[in-house]
Design an enzyme around this catalytic site. Structure first.
Site, PDB file in Angstrom:
ATOM      1  N   LYS A  13       0.841  -1.209   0.000  1.00  0.00           N
ATOM      2  CA  LYS A  13       0.000   0.000   0.000  1.00  0.00           C
ATOM      3  C   LYS A  13       0.878   1.263   0.000  1.00  0.00           C
ATOM      4  CE  LYS A  13      -2.081  -1.229   3.840  1.00  0.00           C
ATOM      5  NZ  LYS A  13      -1.343  -2.486   4.100  1.00  0.00           N
ATOM      6  N   ARG A 160      11.643  -1.303  10.698  1.00  0.00           N
ATOM      7  CA  ARG A 160      10.610  -0.907  11.649  1.00  0.00           C
ATOM      8  C   ARG A 160      10.580  -1.877  12.825  1.00  0.00           C
ATOM      9  NH1 ARG A 160       5.101   0.293   8.339  1.00  0.00           N
ATOM     10  NH2 ARG A 160       4.262  -0.896  10.101  1.00  0.00           N
ATOM     11  N   ARG A 171       0.381  -9.370  13.467  1.00  0.00           N
ATOM     12  CA  ARG A 171      -0.309  -8.366  12.632  1.00  0.00           C
ATOM     13  C   ARG A 171      -1.128  -9.029  11.532  1.00  0.00           C
ATOM     14  NH1 ARG A 171       4.623  -5.220  10.831  1.00  0.00           N
ATOM     15  NH2 ARG A 171       3.232  -3.948   9.577  1.00  0.00           N
TER      16      ARG A 171
HETATM   17  P1  ADP Z   1       2.254  -1.892   3.222  1.00  0.00           P
HETATM   18  O1  ADP Z   1       2.260  -0.388   3.177  1.00  0.00           O
HETATM   19  O2  ADP Z   1       1.023  -2.470   2.543  1.00  0.00           O
HETATM   20  O3  ADP Z   1       2.450  -2.461   4.588  1.00  0.00           O
HETATM   21  P2  ADP Z   1       4.796  -1.654   1.795  1.00  0.00           P
HETATM   22  O4  ADP Z   1       4.451  -0.776   0.646  1.00  0.00           O
HETATM   23  O5  ADP Z   1       5.549  -1.039   2.910  1.00  0.00           O
HETATM   24  O6  ADP Z   1       3.450  -2.412   2.347  1.00  0.00           O
HETATM   25  O7  ADP Z   1       5.581  -2.921   1.211  1.00  0.00           O
HETATM   26  C1  ADP Z   1       6.081  -3.940   2.074  1.00  0.00           C
HETATM   27  C2  ADP Z   1       7.448  -4.394   1.586  1.00  0.00           C
HETATM   28  O8  ADP Z   1       7.294  -5.104   0.353  1.00  0.00           O
HETATM   29  C3  ADP Z   1       8.428  -3.263   1.293  1.00  0.00           C
HETATM   30  O9  ADP Z   1       9.714  -3.699   1.654  1.00  0.00           O
HETATM   31  C4  ADP Z   1       8.319  -3.053  -0.219  1.00  0.00           C
HETATM   32  O10 ADP Z   1       9.532  -2.560  -0.784  1.00  0.00           O
HETATM   33  C5  ADP Z   1       8.016  -4.458  -0.709  1.00  0.00           C
HETATM   34  N1  ADP Z   1       7.106  -4.493  -1.867  1.00  0.00           N
HETATM   35  C6  ADP Z   1       6.064  -3.672  -2.124  1.00  0.00           C
HETATM   36  N2  ADP Z   1       5.419  -4.054  -3.257  1.00  0.00           N
HETATM   37  C7  ADP Z   1       6.074  -5.153  -3.705  1.00  0.00           C
HETATM   38  C8  ADP Z   1       5.897  -6.031  -4.834  1.00  0.00           C
HETATM   39  N3  ADP Z   1       4.888  -5.863  -5.705  1.00  0.00           N
HETATM   40  N4  ADP Z   1       6.758  -7.068  -4.965  1.00  0.00           N
HETATM   41  C9  ADP Z   1       7.758  -7.272  -4.067  1.00  0.00           C
HETATM   42  N5  ADP Z   1       7.979  -6.490  -2.997  1.00  0.00           N
HETATM   43  C10 ADP Z   1       7.149  -5.438  -2.815  1.00  0.00           C
HETATM   44  P1  AMP Z   2       0.929   0.410   9.180  1.00  0.00           P
HETATM   45  O1  AMP Z   2       1.973   1.471   9.024  1.00  0.00           O
HETATM   46  O2  AMP Z   2      -0.321   0.698   8.397  1.00  0.00           O
HETATM   47  O3  AMP Z   2       1.454  -0.978   8.940  1.00  0.00           O
HETATM   48  O4  AMP Z   2       0.470   0.467  10.706  1.00  0.00           O
HETATM   49  C1  AMP Z   2       1.375   0.204  11.758  1.00  0.00           C
HETATM   50  C2  AMP Z   2       0.614   0.028  13.063  1.00  0.00           C
HETATM   51  O5  AMP Z   2      -0.071   1.246  13.399  1.00  0.00           O
HETATM   52  C3  AMP Z   2      -0.485  -1.050  13.061  1.00  0.00           C
HETATM   53  O6  AMP Z   2       0.013  -2.340  13.317  1.00  0.00           O
HETATM   54  C4  AMP Z   2      -1.390  -0.545  14.194  1.00  0.00           C
HETATM   55  O7  AMP Z   2      -0.863  -0.835  15.465  1.00  0.00           O
HETATM   56  C5  AMP Z   2      -1.331   0.979  14.007  1.00  0.00           C
HETATM   57  N1  AMP Z   2      -2.390   1.442  13.075  1.00  0.00           N
HETATM   58  C6  AMP Z   2      -2.215   2.017  11.851  1.00  0.00           C
HETATM   59  N2  AMP Z   2      -3.394   2.313  11.286  1.00  0.00           N
HETATM   60  C7  AMP Z   2      -4.353   1.916  12.179  1.00  0.00           C
HETATM   61  C8  AMP Z   2      -5.769   1.911  12.166  1.00  0.00           C
HETATM   62  N3  AMP Z   2      -6.466   2.395  11.117  1.00  0.00           N
HETATM   63  N4  AMP Z   2      -6.405   1.399  13.242  1.00  0.00           N
HETATM   64  C9  AMP Z   2      -5.727   0.930  14.298  1.00  0.00           C
HETATM   65  N5  AMP Z   2      -4.412   0.881  14.370  1.00  0.00           N
HETATM   66  C10 AMP Z   2      -3.706   1.368  13.318  1.00  0.00           C
END
Ligand code: ADP
Ligand code: AMP
Length: 215
Positions: A13, A160, A171
């Site tokens: 995302k 992270r 998660r």
């Molecule tokens: P989210 O915001 O949904 O938690 P991220 O955008 O942070 O996910 O992506 C999670 C990890 O996967 C990051 O390290 C990113 O570089 C990698 N990633 C994102 N999209 C892809 C893809 N289509 N294929 C492989 N790796 C990806």
């Molecule tokens: P993310 O960056 O979206 O992966 O979120 C990291 C962490 O933030 C999650 O595991 C939750 O603990 C908290 N968080 C983010 N968005 C929300 C939401 N909409 N509702 C509740 N917790 C959230």
């Protein structure tokens, strides 16, 4: 345009949002980023949120709904926004409907990025984020040009706290239980567009753009 990016942790995302914000110039609202910034600053909300985030649990609905409600009133959201990581529960989705109704606004689409669980674990445990600008990388799937250095700002990359295997596992369970019901919630409202997130980053962006350009 008001768009939600829905999908499990690690679906991509944030990665897609970076691209979409550049292309459409929309305001970007990531509740995860807002919460991490509050944790870093040590605010009262940040201290409360940290306890949940460290355990891989969701921060209480009223806290995140308050954050989003406030953020949506900021001027840059006038032309719409891209929501990443919110809503994450049916209560949050209903609250968003109410808030948008009060603003005489409405959602245009929910883009659901679907990815297999095994792949999610590999993506999350290999994720690296720039400490300065927040850009996202992956040690294997999307590495920076220079190891541990951000391509965009030269900042140092880090992992992270909640991307350890134990927290990732929790998660993903939380997602299944609390967030997955939103797929049906938005399907029923004819707002859901599901994209196969197991593809390469560029292919996914192309498909999302095709959806958004047709709205
Ligand atoms: P989210 O915001 O949904 O938690 P991220 O955008 O942070 O996910 O992506 C999670 C990890 O996967 C990051 O390290 C990113 O570089 C990698 N990633 C994102 N999209 C892809 C893809 N289509 N294929 C492989 N790796 C990806
Ligand atoms: P993310 O960056 O979206 O992966 O979120 C990291 C962490 O933030 C999650 O595991 C939750 O603990 C908290 N968080 C983010 N968005 C929300 C939401 N909409 N509702 C509740 N917790 C959230």
């Amino acid at each position: 345009m008001l768009i939600i990016l829905l999908g499990p942790p690690g679906a991509g995302k944030g990665t897609q949002a970076e691209f979409l914000v550049q292309k459409y110039g929309s305001a970007y609202i990531s509740t995860g980023e807002i919460l991490r910034s509050a944790v870093k600053k040590g605010t009262a909300m940040g201290k409360q949120a940290k306890q949940y985030m460290d355990q891989g649990q969701l921060v209480p609905d009223e806290v995140v709904v308050g954050i989003v409600q406030e953020r949506l009133l900021e001027p840059d959201c006038g032309q719409g926004a891209l929501l990443d990581g919110f809503p994450r529960t049916v209560v949050q989705a209903r609250s968003l409907d109410r808030v948008l109704g009060e603003m005489n606004s409405r959602l245009d689409a929910v883009v659901h990025i679907a990815v297999e669980e095994e792949e999610l674990i590999a993506r999350l445990t290999g994720r690296r984020v720039c400490r300065d600008c927040g850009a996202t990388y992956h040690v294997k799937f999307n590495p920076p040009k220079v190891r541990n250095i951000c391509d965009q700002c030269g900042g140092e990359l880090s992992q992270r706290d909640d991307d350890s295997l134990a927290t990732v596992t929790e998660r993903l369970l939380v997602y299944k239980k609390q967030t997955e019901p939103l797929i049906e919630y938005y399907q029923k409202r004819n707002l859901l567009y599901t994209i196969d997130g197991n593809q390469e980053i560029g292919a996914i962006s192309t498909q999302i753009i095709t959806v958004l350009d047709q709205l």
